[in-house]
Motif scaffolding. Structure first.
Motif, PDB file in Angstrom:
ATOM      1  N   ILE A 138       0.699  -1.200  -0.093  1.00  0.00           N
ATOM      2  CA  ILE A 138      -0.093   0.002   0.019  1.00  0.00           C
ATOM      3  C   ILE A 138       0.973   1.097  -0.017  1.00  0.00           C
ATOM      4  O   ILE A 138       0.210   2.353  -0.318  1.00  0.00           O
ATOM      5  N   ARG A 176       2.902  -6.362  -6.315  1.00  0.00           N
ATOM      6  CA  ARG A 176       1.675  -7.019  -6.625  1.00  0.00           C
ATOM      7  C   ARG A 176       1.820  -8.331  -7.245  1.00  0.00           C
ATOM      8  O   ARG A 176       1.365  -9.423  -7.107  1.00  0.00           O
ATOM      9  N   ALA A 220      -5.077  -5.812   5.948  1.00  0.00           N
ATOM     10  CA  ALA A 220      -6.108  -5.737   5.104  1.00  0.00           C
ATOM     11  C   ALA A 220      -7.049  -6.850   4.837  1.00  0.00           C
ATOM     12  O   ALA A 220      -8.098  -6.661   4.396  1.00  0.00           O
ATOM     13  N   GLY A 221      -6.390  -7.983   5.172  1.00  0.00           N
ATOM     14  CA  GLY A 221      -6.989  -9.320   5.011  1.00  0.00           C
ATOM     15  C   GLY A 221      -8.136  -9.796   6.159  1.00  0.00           C
ATOM     16  O   GLY A 221      -9.046 -10.404   5.830  1.00  0.00           O
ATOM     17  N   THR A 238     -11.546  -7.072   7.140  1.00  0.00           N
ATOM     18  CA  THR A 238     -12.507  -6.869   6.029  1.00  0.00           C
ATOM     19  C   THR A 238     -13.226  -7.950   5.845  1.00  0.00           C
ATOM     20  O   THR A 238     -14.662  -8.053   5.941  1.00  0.00           O
ATOM     21  N   THR A 253     -17.456  -8.556   6.597  1.00  0.00           N
ATOM     22  CA  THR A 253     -18.229  -8.752   5.573  1.00  0.00           C
ATOM     23  C   THR A 253     -19.112 -10.067   5.967  1.00  0.00           C
ATOM     24  O   THR A 253     -20.247 -10.167   5.921  1.00  0.00           O
ATOM     25  N   THR A 295     -12.123   4.551  -0.922  1.00  0.00           N
ATOM     26  CA  THR A 295     -10.830   4.822  -0.517  1.00  0.00           C
ATOM     27  C   THR A 295     -10.277   6.240  -1.171  1.00  0.00           C
ATOM     28  O   THR A 295     -11.017   6.770  -1.810  1.00  0.00           O
ATOM     29  N   ARG A 332      -7.246   8.834  -3.306  1.00  0.00           N
ATOM     30  CA  ARG A 332      -6.263   9.043  -4.072  1.00  0.00           C
ATOM     31  C   ARG A 332      -5.728  10.372  -3.950  1.00  0.00           C
ATOM     32  O   ARG A 332      -6.440  11.091  -3.432  1.00  0.00           O
ATOM     33  N   PRO A 366     -17.155  -3.468  -4.471  1.00  0.00           N
ATOM     34  CA  PRO A 366     -16.745  -3.835  -3.058  1.00  0.00           C
ATOM     35  C   PRO A 366     -15.216  -3.949  -2.789  1.00  0.00           C
ATOM     36  O   PRO A 366     -14.787  -3.807  -1.968  1.00  0.00           O
ATOM     37  N   PHE A 367     -14.493  -4.176  -3.865  1.00  0.00           N
ATOM     38  CA  PHE A 367     -13.284  -4.609  -3.820  1.00  0.00           C
ATOM     39  C   PHE A 367     -12.255  -3.487  -4.682  1.00  0.00           C
ATOM     40  O   PHE A 367     -11.147  -3.646  -4.814  1.00  0.00           O
ATOM     41  N   ARG A 414      -5.052  -0.696  -8.442  1.00  0.00           N
ATOM     42  CA  ARG A 414      -5.082  -1.108  -7.035  1.00  0.00           C
ATOM     43  C   ARG A 414      -6.316  -1.832  -6.488  1.00  0.00           C
ATOM     44  O   ARG A 414      -6.436  -1.756  -5.182  1.00  0.00           O
ATOM     45  N   CYS A 465      -8.526  -4.821  -4.991  1.00  0.00           N
ATOM     46  CA  CYS A 465      -7.830  -5.496  -3.675  1.00  0.00           C
ATOM     47  C   CYS A 465      -7.158  -6.724  -4.077  1.00  0.00           C
ATOM     48  O   CYS A 465      -7.957  -7.636  -5.001  1.00  0.00           O
ATOM     49  N   PRO A 466      -6.000  -7.219  -4.012  1.00  0.00           N
ATOM     50  CA  PRO A 466      -5.479  -8.399  -4.519  1.00  0.00           C
ATOM     51  C   PRO A 466      -6.021  -9.744  -3.861  1.00  0.00           C
ATOM     52  O   PRO A 466      -5.688 -10.831  -4.304  1.00  0.00           O
ATOM     53  N   GLY A 467      -6.662  -9.526  -2.513  1.00  0.00           N
ATOM     54  CA  GLY A 467      -7.200 -10.472  -1.650  1.00  0.00           C
ATOM     55  C   GLY A 467      -8.622 -10.914  -1.984  1.00  0.00           C
ATOM     56  O   GLY A 467      -9.316 -11.852  -1.498  1.00  0.00           O
TER      57      GLY A 467
HETATM   58  C1  HEM Z   1     -14.220  -9.097   2.026  1.00  0.00           C
HETATM   59  C2  HEM Z   1     -13.043  -8.834   2.278  1.00  0.00           C
HETATM   60  C3  HEM Z   1     -12.433  -7.697   1.530  1.00  0.00           C
HETATM   61  C4  HEM Z   1     -12.827  -6.550   1.009  1.00  0.00           C
HETATM   62  C5  HEM Z   1     -14.396  -6.038   0.901  1.00  0.00           C
HETATM   63  C6  HEM Z   1     -11.753  -5.702   0.688  1.00  0.00           C
HETATM   64  C7  HEM Z   1     -11.780  -4.542   0.239  1.00  0.00           C
HETATM   65  C8  HEM Z   1     -10.744  -3.860  -0.501  1.00  0.00           C
HETATM   66  C9  HEM Z   1     -10.710  -2.436  -1.100  1.00  0.00           C
HETATM   67  C10 HEM Z   1     -11.955  -1.772  -1.407  1.00  0.00           C
HETATM   68  C11 HEM Z   1      -9.413  -2.184  -1.367  1.00  0.00           C
HETATM   69  C12 HEM Z   1      -8.972  -1.013  -1.812  1.00  0.00           C
HETATM   70  C13 HEM Z   1      -9.207  -0.883  -3.605  1.00  0.00           C
HETATM   71  C14 HEM Z   1      -8.988   0.534  -4.326  1.00  0.00           C
HETATM   72  O1  HEM Z   1      -8.572   1.546  -3.313  1.00  0.00           O
HETATM   73  O2  HEM Z   1      -9.296   0.486  -5.397  1.00  0.00           O
HETATM   74  C15 HEM Z   1      -8.651  -3.024  -0.950  1.00  0.00           C
HETATM   75  C16 HEM Z   1      -7.235  -2.979  -0.961  1.00  0.00           C
HETATM   76  C17 HEM Z   1      -6.491  -3.966  -0.408  1.00  0.00           C
HETATM   77  N1  HEM Z   1      -6.665  -5.439   0.003  1.00  0.00           N
HETATM   78 FE1  HEM Z   1      -8.511  -5.813   0.075  1.00  0.00          FE
HETATM   79  N2  HEM Z   1     -10.655  -6.680   0.807  1.00  0.00           N
HETATM   80  C18 HEM Z   1     -10.978  -7.715   1.424  1.00  0.00           C
HETATM   81  C19 HEM Z   1     -10.319  -8.867   1.593  1.00  0.00           C
HETATM   82  C20 HEM Z   1      -8.716  -8.755   1.553  1.00  0.00           C
HETATM   83  C21 HEM Z   1      -8.051  -9.748   1.822  1.00  0.00           C
HETATM   84  C22 HEM Z   1      -8.232 -11.213   2.347  1.00  0.00           C
HETATM   85  C23 HEM Z   1      -6.477  -9.643   1.507  1.00  0.00           C
HETATM   86  C24 HEM Z   1      -5.249 -10.320   1.787  1.00  0.00           C
HETATM   87  C25 HEM Z   1      -5.179 -11.631   2.111  1.00  0.00           C
HETATM   88  C26 HEM Z   1      -6.809  -8.183   1.132  1.00  0.00           C
HETATM   89  C27 HEM Z   1      -5.681  -7.297   0.753  1.00  0.00           C
HETATM   90  C28 HEM Z   1      -5.454  -5.998   0.240  1.00  0.00           C
HETATM   91  C29 HEM Z   1      -4.504  -5.109  -0.121  1.00  0.00           C
HETATM   92  C30 HEM Z   1      -3.213  -5.780   0.115  1.00  0.00           C
HETATM   93  C31 HEM Z   1      -4.955  -3.954  -0.612  1.00  0.00           C
HETATM   94  C32 HEM Z   1      -4.124  -2.761  -0.995  1.00  0.00           C
HETATM   95  C33 HEM Z   1      -4.044  -2.971  -2.409  1.00  0.00           C
HETATM   96  C34 HEM Z   1      -3.011  -1.814  -3.313  1.00  0.00           C
HETATM   97  O3  HEM Z   1      -3.068  -0.619  -2.448  1.00  0.00           O
HETATM   98  O4  HEM Z   1      -2.685  -2.012  -4.314  1.00  0.00           O
HETATM   99  N3  HEM Z   1      -7.993  -7.759   1.258  1.00  0.00           N
HETATM  100  N4  HEM Z   1      -9.368  -4.300  -0.315  1.00  0.00           N
END
Ligand code: HEM
Length: 478
Positions: free
Chosen positions: A119, A130, A286-287, A290, A294, A357, A359, A415-416, A421, A423-425
């Motif tokens: 991030i 990534r 992040a993981g 969230t 949910t 989020t 920017r 939602p992701f 950027r 969500c990679p998760g």
């Molecule tokens: C239901 C569960 C989850 C939701 C709703 C969610 C949602 C999001 C959202 C909205 C973002 C921001 C995207 C953007 O700014 O365009 C994000 C970023 C991120 N998420 Fe998730 N997430 C979830 C689960 C996870 C899991 C399980 C992981 C890791 C195992 C994870 C890792 C990350 C990371 C590392 C980022 C930052 C990516 C970046 O800045 O390039 N997330 N997530």
């Protein structure tokens, strides 16, 4: 009486200062998006963050959209001017322009706690990190972890839910998602070790959004100490793993830690140990909250809507019937969970876990006929987009069939997030949640202890009383 006078004088002064402030900045450029800077210094920070403090998260943005009737409006948050992008068109613009006119943005105090991780990187470096993370988080790589997730969900339910008349769902889900993340990201299995890390993690979470005051006892200070301790602990795990990999007693593909230590980027460079540690902390952050938030909302909706619970139960029972008693779930089983996933998607539509989020603009640019200056903060918002009649007819109606066939139009269901950027998760979260729901519904029905329990946004959904439920185990079925 004197107090009243002082209050009256104080209020009048504030109103005069506010009028002067607005008048001073009224002519600051005809092409800026419509909007107001609000109060001096604080701007509209309170109104904006109030949207994260209640269930009606869209009110501030919706009111502004109705007032200005444009796809973008401006405001001032925490001392910075900010443009709020509305709807699918706004989302598309933000998600498609990363590194061209804008980059992801976190408060400096938060970024400082995360060190060198996904991030806090931008441009080519963000792409490199990534790509390395996706070696573990891609659907192909996750295939082989489905069985492990299934065993973890069964064990969690056996230890923490079985035999209980009542459980506090929010706490239990946090325990489950944190424990699973420890296992899959770093093969940390000891309950004692997980509890130690979870305690540090909670102090970190409670303070990370606070001001960097460098004063002992303040929340941020404690968060900094906690993240330093987490780093030391994970550093020990990394050292141990490197030894084991050298000795051939660890598998290079057993978890994220092994992947990161043994996978080189396109130029043949490996991540440093510090980067590995920081990225694991980032993914733990992040993981786990969230996914637990949910699932919390999914369980709340299913308790309130027995029809959807029964439909999910039917789908999961079919999958259960096709397997031996001890046989764990696999990727093919997940493909059959279409209805369950549609319900989860509808829950994320009506109650997105991440509201949106930020920017910031790295250059001046034009959007929808308005000029956005370099340095401005930018915000996209899932809540408002998910409630727009144009994309979701009768938006207040709970209807998982919206996700059948083609599903909602591009950029309307976010939602992701989206773009580079995004969500990679996502896949990790999908598998983790489906596997958990499979195991939960086939064993239990549940009833809310407080049917009208308030859901707070902090900033993710959180039940005011922890969502206690009465557990109703199914009678033995054939
Ligand atoms: C239901 C569960 C989850 C939701 C709703 C969610 C949602 C999001 C959202 C909205 C973002 C921001 C995207 C953007 O700014 O365009 C994000 C970023 C991120 N998420 Fe998730 N997430 C979830 C689960 C996870 C899991 C399980 C992981 C890791 C195992 C994870 C890792 C990350 C990371 C590392 C980022 C930052 C990516 C970046 O800045 O390039 N997330 N997530």
């Amino acid at each position: 009486m004197e107090v009243l006078w002082a209050l009256a004088v104080g209020l009048t002064t504030l109103v005069v200062v506010r009028r002067w402030w607005c008048a001073k900045h009224r002519g600051e450029g005809p092409r800026l998006p419509p909007g107001t800077r609000g109060w001096p210094l604080v701007g509209e920070t309170l109104q904006f963050f109030a949207i994260f403090g209640s269930e009606s998260t869209e009110s501030f943005i919706v009111k502004k959209m109705q007032k200005y009737k444009t796809q973008v409006f401006r405001t001032q948050i925490l001392g910075s001017p900010m443009a709020v992008f509305c709807g699918a068109t706004g989302n598309k613009f933000i998600f498609s322009n990363e590194n061209r006119v804008l980059v992801t943005s976190w408060p400096t105090s938060v970024a400082k706690l995360f060190g060198t991780s996904i991030i806090t990187t931008a441009g080519d470096e963000a792409k490199r990190v990534r790509k390395l993370l996706m070696a573990f988080l891609s659907p192909e790589a996750l295939h082989k972890f489905v069985g492990q997730m299934d065993s973890a969900a069964r064990l969690h339910l056996k230890r923490n839910w079985d035999g209980k008349a009542e459980v506090k769902v929010y706490h239990m889900l946090k325990v489950y998602t944190f424990s699973l993340a420890c296992s899959l990201l770093a093969s940390i299995e000891s309950e004692e070790r997980k509890m130690e890390l979870s305690a540090l993690f909670n102090v970190f979470l409670q303070g990370m959004m606070h001001m960097d005051l460098k004063i002992p006892g303040t929340r941020y200070y404690k968060a900094k100490k906690a993240v330093d301790a987490l780093r030391r602990e994970l550093r020990k795990e990394v050292n141990g793993r490197k030894e084991a990999l050298r000795a051939g007693t660890a598998n290079p593909k057993q978890d994220l830690m092994s992947y990161l230590l043994t996978t080189a980027d396109d130029s043949g460079k490996y991540m440093s140990d510090e980067e590995v540690v920081d990225n694991i902390i980032n993914l733990l952050f992040a993981g786990h909250d969230t996914s637990s938030s949910t699932l919390l909302m999914v369980l709340k909706h299913l308790a309130e809507k027995p029809y959807y619970y029964n439909e999910i139960l039917n789908e999961q029972r079919e999958i259960e019937k096709s397997k031996g008693k001890e046989e764990v779930l696999n990727w093919e089983d997940l493909k059959k969970m279409k209805y369950t996933w549609n319900v989860v998607c509808e829950v994320m539509r009506v109650s997105p876990t991440v509201s949106g989020t930020f920017r910031h603009a790295i250059t001046d640019f034009d959007y929808a006929g308005f000029r956005i200056p370099k340095g401005w903060k930018l915000h996209w918002n899932a809540h408002t987009t998910h409630k727009m009649e144009d994309y979701f007819p009768e938006p207040e109606k709970f209807d998982p069939s919206r996700f059948e066939g083609e599903g909602p139009p591009p950029y309307s269901f976010v939602p992701f997030g989206g773009g580079p950027r995004m969500c990679p998760g996502l896949e990790f979260a999908r598998v983790e949640m489906l596997v958990f729901l499979h195991n939960l519904v086939k064993n239990y029905k549940w009833k809310l202890v407080f049917p009208n329990e308030k859901i707070l946004m902090d900033p993710m959904p959180l039940a005011a009383k922890g969502l206690p439920v009465h557990l109703l185990p199914h009678l033995q079925h054939s």
